[in-house]
Design a protein around this motif. Structure first.
Motif, PDB file in Angstrom:
ATOM      1  N   PRO A 177       0.815  -1.214   0.000  1.00 16.62           N
ATOM      2  CA  PRO A 177       0.000   0.000   0.000  1.00 16.62           C
ATOM      3  C   PRO A 177       0.849   1.264   0.000  1.00 16.62           C
ATOM      4  CG  PRO A 177      -0.734  -1.558   1.685  1.00 16.62           C
ATOM      5  CD  PRO A 177       0.570  -2.068   1.175  1.00 16.62           C
ATOM      6  N   LEU A 178       0.338   2.274  -0.675  1.00 10.43           N
ATOM      7  CA  LEU A 178       0.955   3.605  -0.708  1.00 10.43           C
ATOM      8  C   LEU A 178      -0.038   4.555  -0.049  1.00 10.43           C
ATOM      9  CD1 LEU A 178       3.375   5.289  -1.758  1.00 10.43           C
ATOM     10  CD2 LEU A 178       2.056   5.660  -3.856  1.00 10.43           C
ATOM     11  N   VAL A 179       0.288   5.012   1.149  1.00  7.30           N
ATOM     12  CA  VAL A 179      -0.708   5.657   2.009  1.00  7.30           C
ATOM     13  C   VAL A 179      -0.309   7.097   2.331  1.00  7.30           C
ATOM     14  CG1 VAL A 179      -1.961   5.499   4.190  1.00  7.30           C
ATOM     15  CG2 VAL A 179      -1.204   3.408   3.039  1.00  7.30           C
ATOM     16  N   PRO A 180      -1.149   8.084   1.991  1.00  5.77           N
ATOM     17  CA  PRO A 180      -0.867   9.473   2.388  1.00  5.77           C
ATOM     18  C   PRO A 180      -1.138   9.677   3.878  1.00  5.77           C
ATOM     19  CG  PRO A 180      -2.467   9.354   0.560  1.00  5.77           C
ATOM     20  CD  PRO A 180      -2.354   7.984   1.151  1.00  5.77           C
ATOM     21  N   ILE A 181      -0.192  10.345   4.537  1.00  5.66           N
ATOM     22  CA  ILE A 181      -0.318  10.659   5.957  1.00  5.66           C
ATOM     23  C   ILE A 181      -0.316  12.179   6.110  1.00  5.66           C
ATOM     24  CG2 ILE A 181       0.714  10.425   8.241  1.00  5.66           C
ATOM     25  CD1 ILE A 181      -0.268   7.772   7.097  1.00  5.66           C
TER      26      ILE A 181
END
Length: 289
Positions: free
Chosen positions: A222-226
Motif C-alpha cells: 500500500p501507498l498511504v498518504p499521511i
C-alpha cells in the motif's frame, strides 16, 4: 575550515537542543515558536519563501502573505524545539484519525509505504504510530553538518527505537531490504530530486523522485498518504488516508507519472488548507522560481 565551522555550528545547535530539552514540551514549543517568528522573517531566506508562496498561491494580499511566512517560521521554530520532546508529544498530544486504517496496516503482515510532506511537525508520525505498536522506518535527507545530523537522528529515532535511512546509495539498499522484510516505511516526497521525473506541482513541473511509487509497485504494498496538522501550540492530528492505488483494476501497473500526480494533488490540497504550516523554504521548482 569546513570541519571547524561544522564543529562550532554543532556546538551552538547542541546548546539550543539542550535548552529545549530542559524545558517542558509546552514551554519549548512556545520558545521555539517565538524565536522562529521573531528572527525568521528577517532572514534572507524569507525572500525565497515569498517567491515560492507567490508562485504556488498567487494573488494573495500582502498582509496574508506576511502572515503565512511568519507562521511558517513560527512552525519551523516549534518543530526544532520539539525534537527532544517527540516521545512525550506523541503519547499525550496527538489524535490519530483513521485509527482503523492504521491498525489494518499494522496487522496485515505486509510492507507499506507511508508518505507525507514537511507540514505541521513531520517528525511526529512515527513516534505516534509506535504508541499503536506500529514501527515505521524513516527515510530522511541528512543535513550537511554531520554533528547536527547525528543529534537530530538520535531524537527522530527516539534513541534508536526506529530505523532511519539517509537518502544515499547505502540508504536505498537498506530501504529495499526493509521492504523485503515487510517493514513499514515513512518518506517525505516534497523535496526537489534532480534525477527524478518532472511532475506538476501547483501548476509547474517539479523534479520528483519516482522511487516511492516504483517501490510500492515492486513490492505490491500500500501507498498511504499521511496528513499532519498542528492544532494550537503543540497538539496534532494525524490522518491516515485511504491508499493511493498503484495498480489498475486489471492488475497492471499504473503509470508512475499518474500516481505521482495524484499524490501531488493530495499534498496541494493539504498545503492550501494550512499554508502557514508548510515549509516554503525548499527550492521545489528549481532556480527559475
Amino acid at each position: 575550515m569546513k570541519k571547524i565551522r561544522y564543529a562550532f555550528e554543532g556546538l551552538f545547535f547542541g546548546l539550543m537542543l539542550f535548552i529545549f530539552s530542559a524545558l517542558s514540551a509546552r514551554k519549548a514549543s512556545q520558545l521555539g515558536g517565538w524565536i522562529g517568528k521573531t528572527l525568521g522573517p528577517r532572514l534572507a531566506a524569507s525572500r525565497k519563501a515569498y517567491r515560492h508562496l507567490n508562485h504556488a498561491l498567487p494573488n494573495l494580499p500582502k498582509d496574508q502573505q506576511d502572515a503565512i511566512i511568519a507562521g511558517m517560521w513560527e512552525n519551523l521554530g516549534k518543530v526544532m524545539a520539539e525534537y527532544p520532546h517527540l516521545d512525550y508529544i506523541a503519547r499525550n498530544n496527538v489524535e490519530i484519525i483513521g485509527l482503523d486504517k492504521l491498525k489494518a496496516l499494522r496487522d496485515d503482515g505486509k510492507a507499506a509505504i507511508m508518505f507525507g510532506s514537511h507540514i505541521g511537525n513531520w517528525e511526529i508520525a512515527s513516534p505516534a504510530f509506535y504508541t499503536q505498536n506500529l514501527y515505521v522506518d524513516l527515510v530522511y535527507r541528512a543535513p550537511n553538518n554531520p554533528w547536527a545530523d547525528k543529534m537530530l537522528d538520535r531524537m527522530r529515532s527516539i534513541k534508536g527505537r526506529f530505523k532511519t535511512y539517509p537518502k544515499s546509495t547505502a540508504g536505498t539498499r537498506n530501504l529495499v531490504k526493509a521492504l523485503k522484510d515487510n517493514r513499514h516505511i515513512g518518506i517525505l516526497i516534497d523535496q526537489k530530486y534532480n534525477e527524478g521525473l518532472p511532475a506538476d506541482f501547483f501548476g509547474t513541473p517539479a523534479m520528483t523522485s519516482p522511487a516511492f511509487v516504483q517501490l510500492a509497485q515492486k513490492f505490491n504494498c500500500p501507498l498511504v498518504p499521511i496528513d499532519i496538522k498542528r492544532i494550537g501550540l503543540n497538539n496534532f492530528t494525524i490522518t491516515v488516508n485511504d491508499e493511493i492505488p498503484v495498480f489498475t483494476q486489471n492488475g497492471t501497473k499504473r503509470p508512475v507519472e499518474d500516481v505521482i500526480a495524484q499524490a501531488h494533488k493530495h499534498l496541494e490540497s493539504l498545503i492550501e488548507k494550512n499554508p502557514s504550516q508548510w515549509l516554503w523554504l525548499h527550492r521545489r521548482w528549481g532556480k527559475n522560481v
